[in-house]
Design an enzyme around this catalytic site. Structure first.
Site, PDB file in Angstrom:
ATOM      1  CG  HIS A  76      -1.679   1.301   1.370  1.00 51.84           C
ATOM      2  ND1 HIS A  76      -1.526   2.145   2.438  1.00 51.84           N
ATOM      3  CD2 HIS A  76      -2.592   1.882   0.550  1.00 51.84           C
ATOM      4  CE1 HIS A  76      -2.318   3.203   2.278  1.00 51.84           C
ATOM      5  NE2 HIS A  76      -2.969   3.067   1.140  1.00 51.84           N
ATOM      6  CB  SER A  77       0.812   4.310   0.183  1.00 54.16           C
ATOM      7  OG  SER A  77       1.164   5.656   0.009  1.00 54.16           O
ATOM      8  CE1 TYR A  78       9.259   3.580   1.607  1.00 47.88           C
ATOM      9  CE2 TYR A  78       8.101   2.501   3.421  1.00 47.88           C
ATOM     10  CZ  TYR A  78       9.285   2.792   2.747  1.00 47.88           C
ATOM     11  OH  TYR A  78      10.484   2.298   3.227  1.00 47.88           O
TER      12      TYR A  78
END
Length: 238
Positions: A76-78
């Site tokens: 998720h994301s980073y």
């Protein structure tokens, strides 16, 4: 039933996925959500030397010490930076990688490279002003996050070590990658850094792109809809 391992986002940790745990358990999955060094329950381990490689090793070690195979790896994301590094190190243990509104770097790219100079400059200024030069202050949550979720999450979010965004990923493996899915959150705001990866997933072999009518944190804002899409992906749906 799947072994699902999480590579969580920046400023966050395993705690942020508490709404997903019962849904995944009810579906019969084993869910492993290690917290990165220096964040969440491991915030006391934060130092200026914590970098992207540290977090990649956190997840690799979880998978190896739990002796997990056929893993569905969520980034998720980073965490997409982390998941990409994990896949390079132990591709034989992975069945699928699901990027959840996440960064999907190529060899030699850092997260700062992918967000562009304006966002990088703002985060560096924040670290200089409020984080002794190496701790990036917490980003605001999406504006459509429910007030009760903001009240729950905000005290738990911690500064992100800047080297995790500075370090360029090094990809060495020549082995084929498992199938990769990209979940694009369509309610991203101005300066959306994630559309570029959704476009890549739509055009590049080995990827399948999905859209979810949500902002950046579906595990918080719409867990049931997110779970339905994950289920579809894991059974091979498009």
């Amino acid at each position: 039933m799947a072994n699902i391992v999480l590579a969580h986002g920046a400023w966050s940790a395993a705690w942020a996925w508490k709404k997903m745990r019962p849904l995944l358990q009810e579906a019969g999955h084993q869910f492993y959500a290690p917290t990165y060094t220096g964040l969440g329950a491991r915030a006391h381990l934060a130092t200026p030397d914590v970098d992207l490689s540290t977090h990649i090793q956190d997840i690799v070690s979880e998978i190896e010490f739990e002796d997990l195979n056929d893993v569905v790896l969520l980034g998720h994301s980073y965490g997409g930076m982390v998941a990409t590094g994990v896949a390079d190190k132990i591709p034989h243990r992975l069945a699928r990688i699901v990027y959840v509104d996440a960064f999907a770097p190529k060899d030699g790219q850092s997260l700062f490279d992918l967000v562009g100079p304006k966002a990088e400059g703002n985060m560096r200024k924040g670290a200089e002003r409020d984080g002794d030069g190496w701790k990036m202050p917490v980003n605001p949550m999406p504006p459509d996050t429910a007030p009760e979720d903001v009240a729950w999450a905000s005290p738990r979010r911690r500064p992100q070590p800047i080297k995790t965004f500075e370090q360029k990923i090094k990809l060495d493996s020549k082995k084929p990658l498992p199938p990769r899915d990209y979940i694009y959150a369509t309610r991203n705001g101005p300066g959306d850094p994630f559309r570029q990866f959704a476009d890549r997933a739509r055009s590049e072999a080995g990827w399948t792109c999905h859209e979810l009518d949500t902002s950046h944190n579906p595990h918080i804002t719409c867990p049931n809809e997110f779970m339905a899409l994950l289920t579809k992906i894991m059974v091979g749906g498009k």
